[in-house]
Scaffold this motif. Sequence first.
Motif, PDB file in Angstrom:
ATOM      1  N   UNK A 123       2.042   5.937  -2.715  1.00  0.00           N
ATOM      2  CA  UNK A 123       1.136   5.492  -1.872  1.00  0.00           C
ATOM      3  C   UNK A 123       0.445   4.321  -2.656  1.00  0.00           C
ATOM      4  N   UNK A 124      -0.194   4.274  -3.566  1.00  0.00           N
ATOM      5  CA  UNK A 124      -1.090   3.115  -4.216  1.00  0.00           C
ATOM      6  C   UNK A 124      -0.126   2.107  -4.555  1.00  0.00           C
ATOM      7  N   UNK A 125       1.014   2.216  -4.730  1.00  0.00           N
ATOM      8  CA  UNK A 125       1.638   1.114  -5.558  1.00  0.00           C
ATOM      9  C   UNK A 125       2.782   0.844  -4.741  1.00  0.00           C
ATOM     10  N   UNK A 126       3.932   1.643  -4.370  1.00  0.00           N
ATOM     11  CA  UNK A 126       5.043   1.204  -3.697  1.00  0.00           C
ATOM     12  C   UNK A 126       5.100   0.755  -2.630  1.00  0.00           C
ATOM     13  N   UNK A 127       4.024   1.545  -1.659  1.00  0.00           N
ATOM     14  CA  UNK A 127       4.006   1.337  -0.141  1.00  0.00           C
ATOM     15  C   UNK A 127       3.421   0.120  -0.061  1.00  0.00           C
ATOM     16  N   UNK A 128       2.663  -0.428  -0.839  1.00  0.00           N
ATOM     17  CA  UNK A 128       2.133  -1.759  -0.889  1.00  0.00           C
ATOM     18  C   UNK A 128       3.063  -3.042  -1.179  1.00  0.00           C
ATOM     19  N   UNK A 129       3.978  -2.626  -2.123  1.00  0.00           N
ATOM     20  CA  UNK A 129       4.881  -3.623  -2.583  1.00  0.00           C
ATOM     21  C   UNK A 129       6.116  -3.432  -1.637  1.00  0.00           C
ATOM     22  N   UNK A 130       6.459  -2.765  -0.730  1.00  0.00           N
ATOM     23  CA  UNK A 130       7.597  -2.687  -0.010  1.00  0.00           C
ATOM     24  C   UNK A 130       7.478  -3.614   1.011  1.00  0.00           C
ATOM     25  N   UNK A 131       8.858  -4.011   1.337  1.00  0.00           N
ATOM     26  CA  UNK A 131       9.315  -5.495   2.480  1.00  0.00           C
ATOM     27  C   UNK A 131       9.615  -4.702   3.609  1.00  0.00           C
TER      28      UNK A 131
END
Length: 247
Positions: free
Chosen positions: A147-155
Amino acid sequence: MPILRSPAWDGSLVIPVSLPQPIRTQPHHFTWLSAAICVLGAALFALKVHGWSEYGLPVSFVPSDEPVSVSVGPATLRLPESYIATARQRRMSRLEDARFEMLRLAVRWPVMSAADAPAGVIVPENGTIVIELESSPGRESLRARLDPFYRRLARGGELAGPDGLKILSLSARGEPAADLIAFDPTTQNGFIARCRSTPPAVSAICHRAFTGASGVEVRYSFEQALLSDWRQIDRAVAEKILEFRLR
């Protein structure tokens, strides 16, 4: 001691002209020193060759199906030597008190038998699953970073994946999907893996990790083409480790 005087000598300059005393060594000392240097050089070369054998150069060894007992941190396992993925760890496993910080195994999917390595190098391809057992590495899990990292990076948000998985693409916009997160959205702390394709690899490799008994972390790698079997693979890996584990 004789001295050399200049024609206009005024008593202020004194230059000794005698040669220094010879060094008190015997001629054979140099021979011994040369021999010692040769021995040290040969030992260093042997260590280098031994190191190369662990990182990709072919190694001749005959796998054995005889069981060996090894320890990874607090956990003790008894397993056929042929399941151990590297020649060096196979040799070490034959010691009376074989202990490892990290033990690498290899199995063949879907039968979960020992994967052979004719050249001494095993990689997760052609149905091979590489398993690593490590004692308390202290790494942050993929779930903790979801949640704090990968979701923000996801395209492009979540995408539907095989057999109920959700996919987050981490590849740059417009680039092929060479880096992704696949996770089970129905179970907290459930299955999650990162799949990446890095040249010169032909296919993408997925990496999954979970904490097993006694605090030992279980990591395994497999081809992305097998991602549709994630439920069966995850269960089979956990069962195989329990099969080997003594305590």
